[in-house]
Scaffold this active site. Sequence first.
Site, short mmCIF file in Angstrom:
data_model
loop_
_atom_site.label_atom_id
_atom_site.label_comp_id
_atom_site.label_asym_id
_atom_site.label_seq_id
_atom_site.Cartn_x
_atom_site.Cartn_y
_atom_site.Cartn_z
CG ASP A 72 -8.55 63.70 39.02
OD1 ASP A 72 -8.42 63.11 37.94
OD2 ASP A 72 -8.40 64.93 39.15
CG LEU A 73 -10.59 56.18 42.63
CD1 LEU A 73 -12.09 56.17 42.86
CD2 LEU A 73 -10.11 54.82 42.13
CG ASP A 74 -10.38 57.09 46.48
OD1 ASP A 74 -11.58 57.32 46.71
OD2 ASP A 74 -9.93 55.94 46.33
CD GLU A 75 -5.48 61.86 44.32
OE1 GLU A 75 -5.26 62.93 44.92
OE2 GLU A 75 -4.77 60.83 44.44
CG HIS A 103 -10.54 56.57 50.65
ND1 HIS A 103 -9.45 56.07 51.31
CD2 HIS A 103 -10.50 56.05 49.40
CE1 HIS A 103 -8.77 55.28 50.49
NE2 HIS A 103 -9.38 55.25 49.32
#
Length: 280
Positions: free
Chosen positions: A223-226, A189
């Site tokens: 969970d997006l980018d989690e 990311h």
Amino acid sequence: MARHIMTLRSDDRPGIVAAVSSALLEVSANIVENQQYSDEGTDLFFMRTVFDAEQADVERVVAAIESSSAVHNHDLQVRPEAERCRTLVLVSRFDHCLLDLLHRWRSGDLPIDIVGVVGNHDDCRALVEYFGLPFSVIAVTPETKADAEAQLLAMVEEKGVELVVLARYMQILSDGLCRALEGRAINIHHSFLPGFKGAKPYHQAHDRGVKLVGASAHYVTADLDEGPIIEQDVVRVTHAESPSRLVALGRDVERRVLSRAVRDHADRRVFLAGRRTIVF
């Protein structure tokens, strides 16, 4: 004798280290590296041990450890150190992370065996084929997303893929695919998570006058980018940096962070502990 990597996750109880040491001593194995950690938040014990032993003795070591009363609700794995992690790389149009992985793979710097590269665009084909690897295009649109992910998952199973690397793959994976790849898909990311999510993170950073630009490599979850973070790094910047300069600095950090995360995973140094990682 061959070198092996043993990883163990278990309920935290007294006597685990003694059980492992005794099992290795019983077959005259030689411990060359060892890390351990007791996580108070989860009451779990994590251990990574590198040892030299005859291949025929490995099953005896595993049996002895698993029969110990100190080891409970465990995940114990042993594999030869020389066995490389079969890896599939996903990419879109940005090639900086892909190029870094390919260079480190060919130079032997990463303990992985790249079995192929998949893009949702054709931009990186020439680069991949220059390295002598197969390149496949699986186009993704809202209408074809389900079929595209089914093709991708079929490729993972067919090629015996152990790790999927999203090298700036600009597609959001479905919940189902995230679950199928749980613990074996790494994303890079372009931000020091959590923060500056969404479009144009470096422009957001510029507008806020940040003094650090970073990148985060994490396991992919629904969970997006989690997902659990494996590796992060930053570089100091000043008010004089333009957005384009921040992009250039950020891409350099992304390359380094992703390669370190891939190496740690392939070396069996990363353990999941809920939403966190333990990295030896």
